[in-house]
Design an enzyme around this catalytic site. Structure first.
Site, PDB file in Angstrom:
ATOM      1  N   HIS A  86      -9.100 -13.560  -2.816  1.00 30.95           N
ATOM      2  CA  HIS A  86      -8.109 -14.443  -3.467  1.00 30.95           C
ATOM      3  C   HIS A  86      -7.568 -15.530  -2.525  1.00 30.95           C
ATOM      4  O   HIS A  86      -6.989 -16.502  -2.979  1.00 30.95           O
ATOM      5  CB  HIS A  86      -6.985 -13.629  -4.131  1.00 30.95           C
ATOM      6  CG  HIS A  86      -5.890 -13.189  -3.212  1.00 30.95           C
ATOM      7  ND1 HIS A  86      -4.651 -12.810  -3.668  1.00 30.95           N
ATOM      8  CD2 HIS A  86      -5.851 -13.060  -1.871  1.00 30.95           C
ATOM      9  CE1 HIS A  86      -3.893 -12.469  -2.646  1.00 30.95           C
ATOM     10  NE2 HIS A  86      -4.588 -12.620  -1.553  1.00 30.95           N
ATOM     11  N   ASP A  87      -7.805 -15.340  -1.221  1.00 27.88           N
ATOM     12  CA  ASP A  87      -7.362 -16.360  -0.256  1.00 27.88           C
ATOM     13  C   ASP A  87      -8.305 -17.556  -0.193  1.00 27.88           C
ATOM     14  O   ASP A  87      -7.980 -18.559   0.433  1.00 27.88           O
ATOM     15  CB  ASP A  87      -7.324 -15.772   1.168  1.00 27.88           C
ATOM     16  CG  ASP A  87      -6.205 -14.762   1.367  1.00 27.88           C
ATOM     17  OD1 ASP A  87      -5.169 -14.894   0.703  1.00 27.88           O
ATOM     18  OD2 ASP A  87      -6.382 -13.847   2.201  1.00 27.88           O
ATOM     19  N   GLY A 116     -12.230 -10.189  15.451  1.00 29.24           N
ATOM     20  CA  GLY A 116     -13.250 -11.186  15.134  1.00 29.24           C
ATOM     21  C   GLY A 116     -12.835 -12.076  13.978  1.00 29.24           C
ATOM     22  O   GLY A 116     -11.815 -11.842  13.329  1.00 29.24           O
ATOM     23  N   ASP A 117     -13.668 -13.081  13.744  1.00 27.37           N
ATOM     24  CA  ASP A 117     -13.447 -14.012  12.646  1.00 27.37           C
ATOM     25  C   ASP A 117     -14.561 -13.762  11.629  1.00 27.37           C
ATOM     26  O   ASP A 117     -15.735 -13.985  11.932  1.00 27.37           O
ATOM     27  CB  ASP A 117     -13.531 -15.443  13.201  1.00 27.37           C
ATOM     28  CG  ASP A 117     -13.295 -16.499  12.130  1.00 27.37           C
ATOM     29  OD1 ASP A 117     -13.623 -16.244  10.950  1.00 27.37           O
ATOM     30  OD2 ASP A 117     -12.794 -17.575  12.478  1.00 27.37           O
ATOM     31  N   TRP A 124       0.801  -1.230   0.000  1.00 23.96           N
ATOM     32  CA  TRP A 124       0.000   0.000   0.000  1.00 23.96           C
ATOM     33  C   TRP A 124       0.828   1.270   0.000  1.00 23.96           C
ATOM     34  O   TRP A 124       0.325   2.337  -0.338  1.00 23.96           O
ATOM     35  CB  TRP A 124      -1.036  -0.044   1.139  1.00 23.96           C
ATOM     36  CG  TRP A 124      -1.822  -1.319   1.031  1.00 23.96           C
ATOM     37  CD1 TRP A 124      -2.037  -2.219   2.007  1.00 23.96           C
ATOM     38  CD2 TRP A 124      -2.453  -1.853  -0.152  1.00 23.96           C
ATOM     39  NE1 TRP A 124      -2.756  -3.287   1.520  1.00 23.96           N
ATOM     40  CE2 TRP A 124      -3.022  -3.090   0.204  1.00 23.96           C
ATOM     41  CE3 TRP A 124      -2.580  -1.428  -1.476  1.00 23.96           C
ATOM     42  CZ2 TRP A 124      -3.721  -3.891  -0.708  1.00 23.96           C
ATOM     43  CZ3 TRP A 124      -3.264  -2.229  -2.388  1.00 23.96           C
ATOM     44  CH2 TRP A 124      -3.823  -3.431  -1.996  1.00 23.96           C
TER      45      TRP A 124
HETATM   46  N1  SAM Z   1      -6.453  -6.534   3.435  1.00 27.67           N
HETATM   47  C1  SAM Z   1      -5.060  -6.576   3.792  1.00 27.67           C
HETATM   48  C2  SAM Z   1      -4.197  -6.118   2.651  1.00 27.67           C
HETATM   49  O1  SAM Z   1      -4.628  -6.196   1.499  1.00 27.67           O
HETATM   50  O2  SAM Z   1      -3.061  -5.700   2.924  1.00 27.67           O
HETATM   51  C3  SAM Z   1      -4.606  -7.966   4.248  1.00 27.67           C
HETATM   52  C4  SAM Z   1      -4.744  -9.039   3.227  1.00 27.67           C
HETATM   53  S1  SAM Z   1      -4.196 -10.611   3.804  1.00 27.67           S
HETATM   54  C5  SAM Z   1      -3.925 -11.483   2.316  1.00 27.67           C
HETATM   55  C6  SAM Z   1      -5.645 -11.377   4.467  1.00 27.67           C
HETATM   56  C7  SAM Z   1      -6.114 -10.767   5.767  1.00 27.67           C
HETATM   57  O3  SAM Z   1      -7.324 -11.425   6.183  1.00 27.67           O
HETATM   58  C8  SAM Z   1      -5.134 -10.918   6.906  1.00 27.67           C
HETATM   59  O4  SAM Z   1      -4.971  -9.710   7.581  1.00 27.67           O
HETATM   60  C9  SAM Z   1      -5.786 -11.965   7.796  1.00 27.67           C
HETATM   61  O5  SAM Z   1      -5.423 -11.861   9.151  1.00 27.67           O
HETATM   62  C10 SAM Z   1      -7.244 -11.687   7.565  1.00 27.67           C
HETATM   63  N2  SAM Z   1      -8.094 -12.847   7.864  1.00 27.67           N
HETATM   64  C11 SAM Z   1      -7.910 -14.112   7.454  1.00 27.67           C
HETATM   65  N3  SAM Z   1      -8.888 -14.905   7.911  1.00 27.67           N
HETATM   66  C12 SAM Z   1      -9.714 -14.111   8.631  1.00 27.67           C
HETATM   67  C13 SAM Z   1     -10.916 -14.347   9.362  1.00 27.67           C
HETATM   68  N4  SAM Z   1     -11.436 -15.576   9.426  1.00 27.67           N
HETATM   69  N5  SAM Z   1     -11.511 -13.298   9.975  1.00 27.67           N
HETATM   70  C14 SAM Z   1     -10.972 -12.050   9.900  1.00 27.67           C
HETATM   71  N6  SAM Z   1      -9.828 -11.770   9.222  1.00 27.67           N
HETATM   72  C15 SAM Z   1      -9.213 -12.789   8.598  1.00 27.67           C
END
Ligand code: SAM
Length: 344
Positions: free
Chosen positions: A255-256, A235-236, A164
């Site tokens: 994408h994850d 949170g999740d 970023w």
């Molecule tokens: N949005 C940010 C960026 O583009 O720089 C981070 C992208 S990173 C690939 C994925 C993000 O999703 C991480 O910060 C991770 O901790 C968060 N994440 C993954 N699983 C999650 C969940 N179940 N609940 C909340 N956040 C989650």
């Protein structure tokens, strides 16, 4: 003919050795070559660099020469001695202290991606991520695995932030978002993108929603003059309810995950989104004919290996967002990432 064959063989050589090129760059980063040359502000001999960085002269000279070949360093001859200096690219992206440094991303790639690529053939064979081979403790997803140590949280968050400093402004200004006062950055990590958002839309507030370990670490290190406009919520997003907002930003989240998980998340976002609100995706998109760009193919392979995720075309995002109830879907491809905006 032989000219054509030579061209082919050149490509073969490049592909065959691409990983060595990466490792040369990672090694020079790790040893501090680019930092030293930026700080010294002057060219230095290989002997001086080796001495300052505590390495053997012979080894350092070999590394520096290779970096010159890769245009990561420049070298001038003076009194029969080679003097080395950074190129613009190294000053901008490889030195740790540069505001646009990509060092932390490089470090993550060198330490985590590089060794784990040994499992790529298994991932392809099975069509599945290989987390169980990479980490000893069983985990439900890559984030649980990576975040099992404090260092894992830190190195991933730092690596994510690097993008970023280069693309943040461009992505947050891809659409005029000034009509959205309350924003939620889902999976917003340590808030690097939220800061860019606030700098462009000073009247907005942003809630960063991320896993507890990420939020706890982010809060500890968070420094900004706009602190009151940015808040965090733990949170999740797959299990818990998410904050109400006018705009949801999901940068590099879809994408994850596989399509089913994306749909699950989309449904949740659509429910929580205020009427007239929006959803902004920031992703690296594949061309419609799927022939490129190379960056998207590379990331897509990484996503398969680590979490059963994938890079998608705009049409694929369009279909997901429409199925999730979003309308007026717009797409803007910028210099590296793309922005996709949908309305409720
Ligand atoms: N949005 C940010 C960026 O583009 O720089 C981070 C992208 S990173 C690939 C994925 C993000 O999703 C991480 O910060 C991770 O901790 C968060 N994440 C993954 N699983 C999650 C969940 N179940 N609940 C909340 N956040 C989650």
């Amino acid at each position: 003919d032989s000219a054509e064959e030579n061209e082919m063989l050149k490509i073969l050589f490049q592909y065959q050795h691409g990983f060595i090129i990466s490792k040369i760059m990672f090694t020079a980063c790790e040893l501090g070559v680019f930092d030293l040359l930026l700080e010294s502000g002057d060219t230095l001999s290989s002997a001086a660099i080796a001495e300052r960085l505590g390495t053997c002269h012979l080894g350092m000279e070999r590394l520096l020469e290779a970096c010159v070949g890769l245009k990561l360093l420049r070298m001038e001859r003076k009194d029969n001695e080679g003097l080395y200096g950074n190129t613009d690219l190294s000053n901008l992206c490889l030195a740790k202290s540069s505001p646009k440094s990509q060092y932390c991303y490089m470090k993550l790639q060198s330490e985590q991606l590089y060794p784990n690529l040994q499992y790529l053939a298994d991932a392809v064979r099975e069509g599945n991520a290989q987390i169980q081979s990479m980490y000893v403790t069983p985990s439900k997803d890559i984030f649980e695995a990576m975040y099992s140590s404090e260092e894992g949280v830190q190195s991933f968050s730092n690596a994510m932030d690097t993008a970023w400093s280069i693309y943040g402004q461009e992505m947050m200004s891809a659409f005029d978002l000034s009509c959205f006062p309350a924003v939620c950055d889902l999976g917003g990590g340590s808030g690097a993108l939220a800061k860019e958002y606030i700098s462009l839309y000073p009247n907005a507030t942003v809630t960063i929603f991320d896993l507890p370990k990420v939020v706890k670490r982010a809060k500890k290190q968070f420094v900004t003059s706009e602190e009151c406009q940015i808040s965090f919520q733990e949170g999740d997003f797959l299990k818990d309810s998410i904050p109400e907002a006018d705009l949801y930003i999901l940068a590099r989240i879809f994408h994850d995950w596989d399509d089913d998980t994306c749909m699950q998340l989309l449904t949740k976002v659509h429910k929580a989104c205020k009427p007239g609100g929006g959803l902004l995706l920031v992703e690296l998109t594949l061309d419609e004919d799927r022939s490129g760009p190379l960056e998207a193919h590379i990331r897509s392979i990484m996503m398969l290996l680590f979490n059963n995720g994938r890079e998608r075309t705009f049409s694929e995002y369009n279909a997901l967002l429409s199925a999730g109830g979003f309308k007026e879907i717009q797409f803007k491809k910028k210099s590296f990432y793309s922005a996709i905006l949908g309305r409720k």
